[in-house]
Design a protein around this motif. Structure first.
Motif, PDB file in Angstrom:
ATOM      1  N   ASP A  97      30.415   9.121  35.794  1.00  0.00           N
ATOM      2  CA  ASP A  97      29.632   8.539  36.886  1.00  0.00           C
ATOM      3  C   ASP A  97      30.225   7.285  37.512  1.00  0.00           C
ATOM      4  O   ASP A  97      29.553   6.588  38.271  1.00  0.00           O
ATOM      5  N   GLN A  98      31.507   6.992  37.241  1.00  0.00           N
ATOM      6  CA  GLN A  98      32.124   5.863  37.945  1.00  0.00           C
ATOM      7  C   GLN A  98      33.637   5.919  37.818  1.00  0.00           C
ATOM      8  O   GLN A  98      34.184   6.594  36.947  1.00  0.00           O
ATOM      9  N   VAL A  99      34.309   5.202  38.729  1.00  0.00           N
ATOM     10  CA  VAL A  99      35.760   5.088  38.690  1.00  0.00           C
ATOM     11  C   VAL A  99      36.121   3.615  38.789  1.00  0.00           C
ATOM     12  O   VAL A  99      35.517   2.863  39.553  1.00  0.00           O
ATOM     13  N   THR A 100      37.096   3.204  37.985  1.00  0.00           N
ATOM     14  CA  THR A 100      37.592   1.831  37.996  1.00  0.00           C
ATOM     15  C   THR A 100      39.111   1.847  38.187  1.00  0.00           C
ATOM     16  O   THR A 100      39.819   2.580  37.500  1.00  0.00           O
ATOM     17  N   VAL A 101      39.586   1.050  39.131  1.00  0.00           N
ATOM     18  CA  VAL A 101      41.025   0.901  39.352  1.00  0.00           C
ATOM     19  C   VAL A 101      41.387  -0.566  39.170  1.00  0.00           C
ATOM     20  O   VAL A 101      40.734  -1.450  39.740  1.00  0.00           O
TER      21      VAL A 101
END
Length: 412
Positions: free
Chosen positions: A274-278
């Motif tokens: 439920d999320q993306v982090t870069v």
């Protein structure tokens, strides 16, 4: 880590509006995109006689499987490609006389593969200006259905418009494609049709849509992955970290694969359901990427490419020449204006690293050009200037405020 809320997906909002209009019952859409494109689609439905109740964060649509509620209407599609391509197909499945027109920008964009397919299905329609372009008149008497062949090599939206319309035909549709770009967008269409009760599916090069009616439902619209690409690229470019909630490995959207491109370039990417982090690592590597299926993010990659440690080559993207502008040429033009060495071909773009100077970006009225090169400005002394900053309202009206808040949180 900075958390950024991204507005709802443009592609999913348009499909959800169509499905809700075509379904039996009242559909509730949660977190729809509110932008010029989605408002234009909703206004088009209202003009065709559909009932919509739009409140902040929640839109409700009274479906009409029989088609438009009015015997005649004139719909202005603005700049919206989904509006200009989906609504004529929806109207054709009903009964009445319906006229469609669009902005000069949208009039230049192709419509012919879709309207030729509709004619093959027996729909009476007339291009009132240039053949294969808006304006368009549809004399609707319902659609029998059957088997057709379609070239979707310029836009997957031609196929999506027909797929969405399939359950409204009397016999359903079997659509064989001879060419197809942006395949993940077709995946979105099929998944959403299934969610609304129609078991449409792909069998090799043929898409099968039975005449099983849609059913209304409560539907949550996920954040826009193409829009998220700008903040993800900004983190990778500046060595900072950003998280986009609501957009993760469970996403319907293929453009989330842009995060994988950033990973190839050296960024740290964390993906949960439920999320993306870069997180930027201080280095961007040169890459060669086939972006045929994620072509809306080509300008985003082009905008950060000058800061890589080697050439960035983008391949198999001829279809971006027929978007809001010729995006391949627009990217090359703006990069060269910043002093960057760029090579181009019919369907490719190669960008070489080097010093980048401040300049005025020619947006060509294209929201994606404006937002992408705003990210470039994060690493340019003196920043960049946009000649049409307001064009971002097409998909992300609050973009400039969001980017300013991001800069402030990172101390840039």
């Amino acid at each position: 880590m900075t958390l950024v809320e991204i507005p709802g997906s443009k592609s999913i909002t348009a499909r959800a509006l169509y499905l809700a209009a075509a379904a039996e019952g009242v559909t509730t859409l949660r977190r729809p995109l509110v932008s010029d494109d989605s408002e234009g689609f909703a206004e088009g439905l209202l003009t065709l006689g559909y009932l919509l109740d739009r409140r902040p964060g929640v839109w409700q649509v009274q479906g009409r499987p029989a088609g438009p509620a009015v015997p005649a209407a004139s719909v202005y599609c603005r700049d919206g490609a989904t509006t200009a391509r989906f609504l004529p197909a929806l109207a054709a499945a009903g009964h009445g006389s319906f006229h469609f027109d669009a902005s000069e920008q949208m009039r230049r964009r192709p419509l012919g593969p879709l309207t030729n397919a509709l004619r093959e299905l027996g729909v009476e329609l007339t291009h009132e200006g240039a053949e294969g372009h808006h304006p368009l008149r549809v004399e609707a008497r319902g659609i029998e259905g059957g088997k057709i062949t379609l070239d979707a090599g310029l836009s997957s939206q031609f196929l999506t418009a027909l797929l969405l319309t399939g359950p409204l035909t009397r016999r359903g549709l079997e659509i064989t494609v001879t060419d197809l770009v942006s395949v993940p967008y077709v995946g979105i269409t099929l998944a959403m049709m299934n969610a609304f009760g129609n078991p449409a599916h792909r069998d090799g090069d043929t898409f099968v849509v039975p005449p099983i009616p849609y059913q209304a439902r409560d539907y949550l619209i996920e954040p826009d992955a193409s829009t998220a690409s700008y903040v993800l690229a900004a983190a990778a470019l500046t060595g900072n970290s950003v998280t986009v909630p609501g957009l993760g490995s469970d996403s319907l959207q293929g453009d989330l694969r842009f995060a994988d491109v950033l990973r190839q370039m050296g960024a740290d990417v964390q993906l949960t359901p439920d999320q993306v982090t870069v997180t930027g690592t201080g280095r961007l590597r040169g890459v060669t990427v086939n972006m045929r299926d994620i072509s809306d993010t080509v300008p985003t990659l082009a905008a950060i490419a000058p800061f890589a440690d080697g050439p960035v080559r983008i391949e198999d993207v001829y279809n971006i020449r027929v978007k809001e502008c010729d995006r391949l040429e627009a990217c090359a033009q703006n990069l060269r204006a910043m002093g960057v060495s760029v090579l181009t071909g019919p369907d490719w773009l190669e960008i070489h690293p080097g010093p980048v100077r401040s300049t005025t970006i020619a947006c060509h009225g294209d929201h994606r050009i404006a937002m992408s090169f705003s990210v470039t400005g994060l690493r340019v002394r003196g920043g960049i200037t946009l000649d049409d900053p307001g064009c971002v309202r097409k998909t992300f009206p609050e973009f400039h405020r969001t980017l300013a808040e991001l800069r402030a949180s990172w101390g840039i």
